[in-house]
Design a protein around this motif. Structure first.
Motif, PDB file in Angstrom:
ATOM      1  N   TRP A  27      -2.814  -2.125  -9.207  1.00 35.02           N
ATOM      2  CA  TRP A  27      -2.096  -0.861  -9.032  1.00 35.02           C
ATOM      3  C   TRP A  27      -0.767  -0.850  -9.792  1.00 35.02           C
ATOM      4  O   TRP A  27      -0.113   0.200  -9.883  1.00 35.02           O
ATOM      5  CB  TRP A  27      -1.864  -0.587  -7.545  1.00 35.02           C
TER       6      TRP A  27
ATOM      7  N   ASP B 238       1.167  -0.364 -12.950  1.00 33.54           N
ATOM      8  CA  ASP B 238       0.828   0.370 -14.176  1.00 33.54           C
ATOM      9  C   ASP B 238       1.239  -0.367 -15.444  1.00 33.54           C
ATOM     10  O   ASP B 238       0.490  -0.422 -16.416  1.00 33.54           O
ATOM     11  CB  ASP B 238       1.508   1.748 -14.164  1.00 33.54           C
TER      12      ASP B 238
ATOM     13  N   HIS C 251       1.284   2.174  -3.637  1.00 30.76           N
ATOM     14  CA  HIS C 251       0.158   2.012  -4.564  1.00 30.76           C
ATOM     15  C   HIS C 251      -0.074   3.255  -5.426  1.00 30.76           C
ATOM     16  O   HIS C 251      -0.607   3.154  -6.528  1.00 30.76           O
ATOM     17  CB  HIS C 251      -1.117   1.678  -3.804  1.00 30.76           C
ATOM     18  N   ASN C 252       0.323   4.417  -4.941  1.00 25.44           N
ATOM     19  CA  ASN C 252       0.065   5.650  -5.690  1.00 25.44           C
ATOM     20  C   ASN C 252       1.273   6.099  -6.504  1.00 25.44           C
ATOM     21  O   ASN C 252       1.286   7.209  -7.041  1.00 25.44           O
ATOM     22  CB  ASN C 252      -0.355   6.775  -4.736  1.00 25.44           C
ATOM     23  N   ARG C 253       2.267   5.246  -6.623  1.00 24.12           N
ATOM     24  CA  ARG C 253       3.459   5.579  -7.404  1.00 24.12           C
ATOM     25  C   ARG C 253       3.345   5.021  -8.822  1.00 24.12           C
ATOM     26  O   ARG C 253       2.530   4.151  -9.099  1.00 24.12           O
ATOM     27  CB  ARG C 253       4.721   5.019  -6.719  1.00 24.12           C
ATOM     28  N   HIS C 254       4.196   5.515  -9.703  1.00 23.67           N
ATOM     29  CA  HIS C 254       4.257   4.960 -11.061  1.00 23.67           C
ATOM     30  C   HIS C 254       5.084   3.667 -10.987  1.00 23.67           C
ATOM     31  O   HIS C 254       6.269   3.715 -10.661  1.00 23.67           O
ATOM     32  CB  HIS C 254       4.911   5.946 -12.027  1.00 23.67           C
TER      33      HIS C 254
ATOM     34  N   LYS D 245       0.797  -1.228   0.000  1.00 18.33           N
ATOM     35  CA  LYS D 245       0.000   0.000   0.000  1.00 18.33           C
ATOM     36  C   LYS D 245       0.833   1.284   0.000  1.00 18.33           C
ATOM     37  O   LYS D 245       0.435   2.282  -0.615  1.00 18.33           O
ATOM     38  CB  LYS D 245      -0.969  -0.006   1.182  1.00 18.33           C
TER      39      LYS D 245
END
Length: 207
Positions: free
Chosen positions: A46, A48, A30-33, A27
């Protein structure tokens, strides 16, 4: 970039033996590339990009890969005419390191290393490596998911770690020329060219 090295379990505190449904452990990123190499796509939606350079690996995982919602990318020539997989050809004049030729990547005889070149073309200025161990883990496994021979099984094939390591030396030299920062979050990694940092440091890193 998420590779297959067993140190990922240590970095994210994943219990030994647990393989399925471990995506929640990740987690914090999760918001990273994210580029997932080979089996890393199984960690969750998640991820990409799924990158692989081995056509044999794809054929063995084709049934489950078809459900992956992200972008599929490969430098294997067998996918040149694929309508499903984005084919990025190998630069045969710059086989190791980072190719700066538009639309081409250096293979480095290693999918994880080639993924670094892909990240460069996608505009990355700082690249973090996870699971780039190039060595056996404390439990004797070559990968965080066990081995390619099957979940939780030891592989009878000797991993080509020595071959894989060779590409990273040239990648480091090319990265310095290009102003590309590469940081290694794999604590037991045998790759010596890049600074090792903790996950906590990576999450706070400023370019």
């Amino acid at each position: 970039i998420i590779g297959g090295g067993p140190s990922i379990r240590e970095v994210f505190g994943i219990p030994n033996g647990k393989y399925s449904d471990i995506g929640d452990y990740f987690k914090p990123i999760h918001n990273r590339h994210i580029i997932g190499v080979n089996n890393a796509y199984k960690l969750g939606n998640w991820i990409d990009i799924l990158f692989f350079g081995d056509g044999k690996w794809y054929r063995e995982n084709k049934v489950t890969v078809k459900d992956f919602p992200g972008l599929l990318v490969s430098c294997s020539a067998e996918f040149e005419k694929s309508k499903i997989i984005k084919y990025v050809p190998r630069d045969n004049k710059h086989k190791r390191g980072i190719s700066t030729k538009k639309g081409k990547i250096s293979w480095n005889r290693n999918s994880g290393a080639a993924a670094v070149n892909l990240a460069y073309h996608l505009g990355a200025k700082t690249i973090f490596l996870l699971g780039f161990d190039m060595d056996y883990g404390a439990n004797g496994f070559t990968h965080w998911f066990g081995s390619y021979a099957g979940d939780g099984q030891f592989s009878e094939v000797v991993p080509p770690f020595k071959t894989h390591l060779k590409g990273f030396t040239q990648i480091c030299a090319d990265a310095k020329k290009l102003g590309l920062e590469i940081l290694n979050i794999s604590p037991s990694s045998r790759i010596k060219e890049y600074p090792k940092i903790t996950l906590e440091q990576a999450l706070k890193w400023k370019q």
